[in-house]
Design an enzyme around this catalytic site. Structure first.
Site, PDB file in Angstrom:
ATOM      1  N   TYR A 153      34.576  40.433  42.217  1.00 55.72           N
ATOM      2  CA  TYR A 153      33.804  39.401  41.513  1.00 55.72           C
ATOM      3  C   TYR A 153      32.430  39.168  42.132  1.00 55.72           C
ATOM      4  O   TYR A 153      31.601  38.498  41.543  1.00 55.72           O
ATOM      5  CB  TYR A 153      34.585  38.081  41.446  1.00 55.72           C
ATOM      6  N   LYS A 221      46.069  44.997  50.265  1.00 66.43           N
ATOM      7  CA  LYS A 221      46.182  46.451  50.308  1.00 66.43           C
ATOM      8  C   LYS A 221      45.691  46.914  51.683  1.00 66.43           C
ATOM      9  O   LYS A 221      44.900  47.855  51.823  1.00 66.43           O
ATOM     10  CB  LYS A 221      45.327  47.022  49.150  1.00 66.43           C
ATOM     11  N   ASP A 272      50.943  47.186  46.029  1.00 66.53           N
ATOM     12  CA  ASP A 272      51.741  48.040  45.129  1.00 66.53           C
ATOM     13  C   ASP A 272      53.228  47.716  45.254  1.00 66.53           C
ATOM     14  O   ASP A 272      53.960  47.676  44.256  1.00 66.53           O
ATOM     15  CB  ASP A 272      51.469  49.534  45.383  1.00 66.53           C
ATOM     16  N   ASP A 296      44.093  39.638  39.852  1.00 62.42           N
ATOM     17  CA  ASP A 296      43.798  39.854  38.441  1.00 62.42           C
ATOM     18  C   ASP A 296      44.958  40.611  37.789  1.00 62.42           C
ATOM     19  O   ASP A 296      45.508  40.198  36.763  1.00 62.42           O
ATOM     20  CB  ASP A 296      42.506  40.702  38.358  1.00 62.42           C
TER      21      ASP A 296
END
Ligand code: NAP
Length: 406
Positions: A153, A221, A272, A296
């Site tokens: 963003y 991540k 994930d 998101d």
């Protein structure tokens, strides 16, 4: 009867100061906006009246954005609208058209920047009776806190083949020892700060403490991006330890038998793996704090799991400012037909009532929605998937919710 005059909501010492008759600005929205806003406003007013016996009431103040603003003022987003939200601190909005061709500021982007609305909050839960693609949708009940300013963003990216991208590539390879970066690459920059990450995680932990939630999961991540995503995780744990140790315990400490009852468990999951976890072991997760892009994807995936975006509310919240909104768009083909589901705006209103501390009114609406769904009086989107349901218009779905307020 004389109209009640309202007063402004204030924010002091990290807490909302809410008068008995707060003025709350609303943007009804484009397309289906007027239909769903009309229905939602009736539900919110009825719930507040029922919960507080007429002692409290919201004084609504219309502000303009989108098509209605353009027709009336010539601007898609008048400065007065931004000023009114800044002045009154808490606002609610329906969906707005995004005009094709650009040239206009997005309200959400403008508000995020102006009011520093750094947390995008999306609660996701299942309501009995709503058709869902999984066998046990009731096991998912999460509130996702997604960082709203940094990461993708921040919007820092350079077009492939542009002078700036080439310049940045040269700098990275010559000065910063980057070994492989293909010529002509587009380059995006992913900034994540300690300040930005920690204030988001703090909001999530504070929410978990205030609402007696069992855990906060940091989703990242960090196995691949150590200094951004990995740092998000580390900064999150650090904050939990330094600022919330009286109320939290980490999964590592709890594993060694140090778990004290009543403490919020702080854990982390790689993004994930988290997508598998919410499908396979959804009841192990409660509050989730995550960076922008992970959040998101995860918000919509979770919403789909419990029956789709039609009933998913959202809020953009900063320190002392909050804007609540429907998460779907303007569905223009249904505009003015009194047809669509007002659930997303109504549940955004529930979030708003919770945020300002009017919990009995929020609970009344949840009971009302459960009652309307139980009676199978629902809008077309739900009726088409619910055996034995009666399809009712937007306005009658609101009536059914009001009739079942608890
Ligand atoms: P959309 O308005 O969300 O509609 C897509 C489909 O979702 C609808 O055709 C309908 O499906 C279903 N739907 C949406 N809202 C519903 C409701 N309240 N009740 C029942 N079903 C509902 O998405 P879009 O057509 O892609 O976007 C239209 C405009 O909205 C665009 O200008 C877009 O930029 C804007 N938009 C605004 C926001 C926002 O302001 N926050 C968010 C997203 C999009 P069925 O046809 O299958 O019944």
């Amino acid at each position: 009867m004389a109209a009640v005059t309202g007063s402004k909501i204030d924010y002091q010492g990290g807490r909302w100061v809410v008068p008995e008759h707060p003025i709350i600005p609303f943007i009804e929205g484009d397309g289906i906006g007027p239909d769903i806003w009309r229905a939602s406003r009736r539900v919110l007013d009825a719930a507040v009246a029922k919960a507080f016996g007429g002692k409290r009431a919201i004084v609504w103040k219309e502000i303009l954005a989108g098509e209605k603003a353009f027709k009336t003022t010539g601007s898609w987003l008048p400065d007065d609208t931004l000023a009114a939200i800044r002045e009154h601190r808490v606002a609610i909005k329906g969906p707005l058209t995004t005009p094709v061709g650009g040239g206009m500021r997005s309200l959400n982007v403008a508000l995020r920047q102006l009011l520093d609305l750094y947390a995008c909050i999306r609660p996701v839960r299942w309501f009995a009776g709503v058709p869902a693609p999984v066998r046990e949708p009731q096991k998912l009940d999460v509130v996702i806190f997604r960082e709203n300013i940094e990461d993708v963003y921040a919007g820092i990216e350079f077009e492939a083949g542009s002078e700036k991208a080439d310049k940045l590539r040269d700098f990275l390879m010559q000065e910063l020892d980057v070994k492989t970066l293909r010529e002509g690459s587009a380059i995006g920059v992913k900034p994540m700060s300690k300040f930005g990450s920690q204030r988001l995680v703090a909001k999530a932990i504070q929410y978990a403490i205030d609402h007696r939630k069992p855990s906060v999961t940091l989703v990242h991540k960090g196995n691949i991006q150590k200094f951004t995503e990995g740092a998000f995780r580390d900064w999150g744990y650090q904050l939990a330890k330094e600022r919330f140790s009286a109320h939290t315990v980490t999964e590592a400490d709890a594993g060694t038998g140090k778990r004290e009852t009543g403490k919020v468990l702080i854990k982390d999951r790689i993004a994930d793996a988290m997508f598998q976890q919410v499908l396979l072991r959804p009841d192990e997760y409660s509050v989730i704090a995550t960076s922008n892009l992970n959040g998101d994807y995860l918000s919509d995936a979770c919403a789909a799991q419990v029956g789709g975006l039609g009933m998913a509310p959202g809020a953009n919240v900063g320190d002392g400012y909050a804007v609540f909104e429907a998460t779907h768009g303007t569905a223009p083909k249904y505009a003015g037909q009194d047809k669509v589901n007002p659930g997303s705006v109504i549940l955004s209103g529930v979030m708003m009532l919770e945020e300002i501390g009017w919990l009995p009114a929020a609970r009344a609406i949840i009971g009302g929605i459960e009652g309307a769904l139980g009676a199978k009086q629902v809008t077309y989107d739900l009726a088409r998937q619910m055996p034995g349901a009666t399809e009712v218009p937007t306005s009658m779905f609101a009536d059914a919710i009001i009739a079942h307020l608890t």
